[in-house]
Structure formats: structure tokens, C-alpha cells
Write a protein that holds these residues in place. Structure first.
Motif, PDB file in Angstrom:
ATOM      1  N   GLN A 125       0.808  -1.223   0.000  1.00  0.00           N
ATOM      2  CA  GLN A 125       0.000   0.000   0.000  1.00  0.00           C
ATOM      3  C   GLN A 125       0.841   1.272   0.000  1.00  0.00           C
ATOM      4  N   GLY A 126       2.059   1.221   0.511  1.00  0.00           N
ATOM      5  CA  GLY A 126       2.927   2.391   0.549  1.00  0.00           C
ATOM      6  C   GLY A 126       3.551   2.734  -0.790  1.00  0.00           C
ATOM      7  N   PHE A 148       5.338   0.968   4.782  1.00  0.00           N
ATOM      8  CA  PHE A 148       4.392   2.068   5.016  1.00  0.00           C
ATOM      9  C   PHE A 148       3.848   2.092   6.439  1.00  0.00           C
ATOM     10  N   ARG A 149       4.046   1.041   7.220  1.00  0.00           N
ATOM     11  CA  ARG A 149       3.606   1.012   8.611  1.00  0.00           C
ATOM     12  C   ARG A 149       4.652   1.617   9.551  1.00  0.00           C
ATOM     13  N   GLU A 160      11.702   7.389   5.920  1.00  0.00           N
ATOM     14  CA  GLU A 160      11.809   8.056   4.630  1.00  0.00           C
ATOM     15  C   GLU A 160      13.262   8.400   4.425  1.00  0.00           C
TER      16      GLU A 160
END
Length: 161
Positions: free
Chosen positions: A114-115, A143-144, A148
Motif C-alpha cells: 500500500q505504501g 508504510f507502517r 523516509e
């Protein structure tokens, strides 16, 4: 039945002004803290509102169920997440990651999640839900985790088993 509202065990009135005074003192303390914050240098204010905490730690020790020992990890804020047996979106969920921040020992490329990338971080979940012999070791999609870029600089790639 005798009511003693507003009375102490000795039958005398409780000094109510202590309760009200406590609220006034707390209010004064909040006001003083706010006034102090207004006059702090900009760098102190920026540090207080900095983003998520993520950094690489050396000198730690984690040993997984396969016998691999890791002496470096990523310590980072994260959302509650499923921990998968493999880095696959529809893989078996073997644990839940419930605490934040958490640690992650390496990353692996897997299914697109999903990320919008294929990076999955290897960790040990907080609550084992399946395959108890694995002791919660598995993968969390990037994404959890508040990282970055992905993979996060300094975090090693997972070695093949």
C-alpha cells in the motif's frame, strides 16, 4: 443515615480552598510554561515539533529463530501492524506489532504494498498470533513505519537464509 459531604473523618469542614488553589496553581504553571515557550530560541521550538523518531542503533543484539544475530537495528516510530512470515501482501500473519517505537534489524524487497514500494522490514512482533515456533519473527511493510526514504539509510539488507 448520616451524610458527611464536605466533612473530614474528624467531623470538621475540609479546607476547600486547597482544591481550588491547586487548580489556580496548575493554571499559573501552564501560563508560565506557555510564556517561557514564546521566548525560547527558534531551534528549541523546532526540535520540540520535529517529526518521527527514526535512527540506526549499533551495539544492540537480536537473535532470530533461525539463529541469525543482528548487532544493528533501526529504532523507529510505527503504526500497529501485522507481522508477516514472508514479505508478501497476502502472506501468513504470524504476529502483531503493537508498540511504538519498535526496532527492525534489516529490510528485504518483496511484494508491492500500500505504501507504493517493495520494502519490508524484519522484526519480532509483540504478540504471536500464528506459527508459535517462529516467536513472532517476520516482516512489516515499510508504510507502517515512519521511515523516509525506504530502505532507511544505514539499515542492512536481510541476508538470505
Amino acid at each position: 443515615m448520616t451524610r458527611t459531604t464536605g466533612m473530614t473523618n474528624e467531623g470538621t469542614s475540609a479546607p476547600r480552598e486547597r482544591h481550588g488553589g491547586g487548580r489556580r496553581t496548575a493554571g499559573a504553571a501552564l501560563l508560565a510554561a506557555a510564556m517561557t515557550a514564546m521566548f525560547l530560541p527558534a531551534t528549541a521550538s523546532a526540535t520540540a515539533s520535529a517529526g518521527p523518531v527514526c535512527y540506526v542503533r549499533d551495539g544492540v543484539r537480536h537473535t532470530d529463530v533461525k539463529g541469525h544475530t543482528y548487532t544493528k537495528d533501526l529504532y523507529c516510530e510505527n503504526a500497529v501492524a501485522d507481522v508477516f512470515a514472508t514479505p508478501e501482501v497476502y502472506g501468513t500473519v504470524i504476529a502483531k506489532l503493537k508498540t511504538s517505537p519498535s526496532w527492525f534489524v534489516c529490510w528485504e524487497s518483496g511484494d508491492l504494498h500500500q505504501g507504493g514500494n517493495r520494502i519490508w522490514y524484519y522484526t519480532q512482533g509483540d504478540e504471536v498470533t500464528n506459527w508459535p515456533l517462529w516467536k513472532g519473527w517476520g516482516y512489516v511493510p515499510a508504510f507502517r513505519i515512519e521511515t523516509e526514504p525506504d530502505p532507511f539509510p544505514g539499515v542492512p539488507a536481510c541476508m538470505p537464509s
